[in-house]
Scaffold this active site. Sequence first.
Site, PDB file in Angstrom:
ATOM      1  N   THR A  13       0.677  -1.218  -0.001  1.00  0.00           N
ATOM      2  CA  THR A  13      -0.042  -0.071  -0.140  1.00  0.00           C
ATOM      3  C   THR A  13       0.908   1.345   0.091  1.00  0.00           C
ATOM      4  O   THR A  13       0.510   2.250  -0.367  1.00  0.00           O
ATOM      5  CB  THR A  13      -0.956   0.052   1.171  1.00  0.00           C
ATOM      6  N   ASN A 108      13.340   4.896   4.880  1.00  0.00           N
ATOM      7  CA  ASN A 108      12.191   3.702   5.393  1.00  0.00           C
ATOM      8  C   ASN A 108      11.181   4.459   6.151  1.00  0.00           C
ATOM      9  O   ASN A 108      11.259   5.391   6.630  1.00  0.00           O
ATOM     10  CB  ASN A 108      13.216   2.904   6.558  1.00  0.00           C
ATOM     11  N   HIS A 110       8.572   3.851   9.116  1.00  0.00           N
ATOM     12  CA  HIS A 110       8.208   2.973  10.181  1.00  0.00           C
ATOM     13  C   HIS A 110       6.908   3.335  10.945  1.00  0.00           C
ATOM     14  O   HIS A 110       6.395   4.371  11.084  1.00  0.00           O
ATOM     15  CB  HIS A 110       9.348   3.034  11.181  1.00  0.00           C
TER      16      HIS A 110
HETATM   17  C1  GRF Z   1       3.380  -0.579   6.920  1.00  0.00           C
HETATM   18  O1  GRF Z   1       2.653  -0.587   8.135  1.00  0.00           O
HETATM   19  C2  GRF Z   1       4.910  -0.018   6.994  1.00  0.00           C
HETATM   20  O2  GRF Z   1       4.857   0.874   7.803  1.00  0.00           O
HETATM   21  C3  GRF Z   1       5.552  -1.320   7.614  1.00  0.00           C
HETATM   22  O3  GRF Z   1       5.130  -2.291   6.968  1.00  0.00           O
HETATM   23  C4  GRF Z   1       3.688  -2.004   6.418  1.00  0.00           C
HETATM   24  C5  GRF Z   1       3.879  -2.181   4.940  1.00  0.00           C
HETATM   25  O4  GRF Z   1       2.549  -2.222   4.380  1.00  0.00           O
HETATM   26  N1  GRF Z   1       6.959  -0.896   7.588  1.00  0.00           N
HETATM   27  P1  GRF Z   1       2.585  -2.377   2.888  1.00  0.00           P
HETATM   28  O5  GRF Z   1       3.129  -3.472   2.105  1.00  0.00           O
HETATM   29  O6  GRF Z   1       3.053  -0.820   2.312  1.00  0.00           O
HETATM   30  O7  GRF Z   1       0.925  -2.369   2.693  1.00  0.00           O
END
Ligand code: GRF
Length: 209
Positions: A13, A108, A110
């Site tokens: 996403t 990154n 987080h």
């Molecule tokens: C997100 O919550 C991101 O913050 C974390 O992993 C999840 C990834 O979600 N690092 P997506 O694959 O981008 O939907």
Amino acid sequence: MLKLGVMVSGGGTNLQAIIDKINSGYLEGCTVAAVVSSRPGAYALERASKHGIPSVCISKKDHTEPKEYDMALIEYFGKFDVDLIVLAGFLSMFGEDFINRYSNRIINIHPALIPSFCGKGFYGIVPHQKALEYGVKITGATVHFVELEYDSGPIILQKAVPVLDDDTAETLQKRVMEQAEWEILPEAIKLYAEGRLVIEGRKVRIIEK
Ligand code: GRF
């Protein structure tokens, strides 16, 4: 043109948010040149192929030697002359060869306000579970430059969201993604593309427009 190399492991996403912001013109001058997933079945790979973006799975199962894993990543992104690496839910850890190859060019996202609820094991739903257990009233997301330590490196942007009394980890995760992650990750990319991020020791100064 700023060429992005996006690294994923799950639903993608955040990758989708980047693609959408490029298509809307918010991230003009940026393009997703390639996507690497650490997991073969990641839906993020579907999203990449739907948008005609070259993608591949480079898994630690196939590259058990850390240096070999780094080389596989460096080789793949090198083919696309990538300028900025974006970790969008990437769950494998690479080593210093990759970090040195893209020194100060890896960011990154987080799903918490670092230094809260971060570090080894704090990924996916876990930061939200821990935030609820602790009873914090706000949480959010952080974009930072990547260094060797988990979730370390100078912080670029953070955005807070409220924790509601009836939140579950899932409802909280959804709010953090929708209201924080999908906003500040593209914003950080835009700031980088405009050359407005200055790393000063542990801090990042944003040059005003
Ligand atoms: C997100 O919550 C991101 O913050 C974390 O992993 C999840 C990834 O979600 N690092 P997506 O694959 O981008 O939907």
